[in-house]
Design an enzyme around this catalytic site. Sequence first.
Site, PDB file in Angstrom:
ATOM      1  N   HIS A 106       0.818  -1.210   0.000  1.00  0.00           N
ATOM      2  CA  HIS A 106       0.000   0.000   0.000  1.00  0.00           C
ATOM      3  C   HIS A 106       0.859   1.270   0.000  1.00  0.00           C
ATOM      4  CE1 HIS A 106      -3.271  -2.643   0.126  1.00  0.00           C
ATOM      5  NE2 HIS A 106      -3.382  -2.808   1.424  1.00  0.00           N
ATOM      6  N   HIS A 176      -9.846   1.227   0.734  1.00  0.00           N
ATOM      7  CA  HIS A 176      -9.697  -0.012   1.489  1.00  0.00           C
ATOM      8  C   HIS A 176     -10.826  -0.184   2.516  1.00  0.00           C
ATOM      9  CE1 HIS A 176      -7.661  -3.391   3.253  1.00  0.00           C
ATOM     10  NE2 HIS A 176      -6.557  -3.198   2.561  1.00  0.00           N
ATOM     11  N   GLU A 314     -11.224  -4.322  -3.059  1.00  0.00           N
ATOM     12  CA  GLU A 314     -10.372  -3.178  -3.390  1.00  0.00           C
ATOM     13  C   GLU A 314     -10.122  -3.183  -4.895  1.00  0.00           C
ATOM     14  OE1 GLU A 314      -6.803  -3.768  -0.822  1.00  0.00           O
ATOM     15  OE2 GLU A 314      -8.144  -5.173   0.152  1.00  0.00           O
TER      16      GLU A 314
END
Length: 348
Positions: A106, A176, A314
């Site tokens: 991420h 998310h 996601e």
Amino acid sequence: MAITKSLYGELNGVKVYTFTLENKNGMKAEIIEKGATLEKLFVKDKNGNFIDVLSGHDTLEGHTERSDYQGVVVGQYANRIKGGKFSIDGTEYTLTKNDNGITCLHGGGEYSSAVWTGTETSDKSLTFTYFSKDGTDGFPGNVKASVTYELTDNDELILAYNAISDKKTVINLTNHAYFNLNGFDSGDILDHDLQIDADYFTPIDETSIPLKMAEAVNNTPFDFRTTKKIGKDINNTDCVQIKNGNGYDHNFIINDSDGTLKTCAVAKGDKSGITMEVKTTLPGVQFYTGNFLDGTILGKQEKPLTKRCSFCLETQVFPDSPNHQDWCKCVYDKDEEYKSQTVFAFSL
Ligand code: GLA
């Protein structure tokens, strides 16, 4: 339609505001500037009550110190990049390795920890912007990123992402959010129905790095082409992919994705009757079933976030694509606009 704004708290001397979007049906979305986080989403259930379908946090301390990326916008590169490095035109970039000390996950966490600036862009939409400096977490380019949240009177929450860099770079933005369509405090999500429109998924090794781009879902626990319960095959550890992900934590390759909005998944809460349809312009969706939650993190109302209390869809480009640039478009030239859209549509 109504938008309200109020002070949520202060982070390192920066004021953090929260915004509420409400549509004519009474559906509400609450978004805070830290991480441009979708904090709460109140949707009408079959009994006519509005329930919050997102797990996560309801304090700044929760969002900053305990967050497992709950509800945040993730960037500059969502999902994993193997070895925390990639190259563009022969230049190697070394990234923050925040996952087991070996992988960049991420984007190293920069975008999701930052305080974005929220502004009202219409009577039903809000735009959050963030400026990422060249080299942060190792990513090239000064990047101006934005996400617009719009709540329509058809009970759709639309997320539109834009980004532009002053240097050639990689970009992959997502949200998310962790959903529990029965309500954030209603136990696990194993009896939710789910359908994912994908003939292929991306298999991973024990460190969650893609082994190759695509493997057929046929005859595997990854076949969600016909609706089934999330829990049906989730503990099938005869399947090495379920073992490697500790459940579902995989990218699904959306059938017939062509850059226009496609429905990639439909989920339904068994107790609430709430259906959520996910549409996106992107080619992939990471289905994650909260496998790493174990009750030690406290969430909303100080209730523990237990294993599989929520799930994520996601939308994204494929994981580790900066190291496989032929898999999908992930590299953007200087001044080339990154653009994507994802819609969460609710009905009973
Ligand atoms: C993503 C990853 C998971 C996990 C969560 C956050 O969905 O794929 O492996 O890291 O983020 O905990």
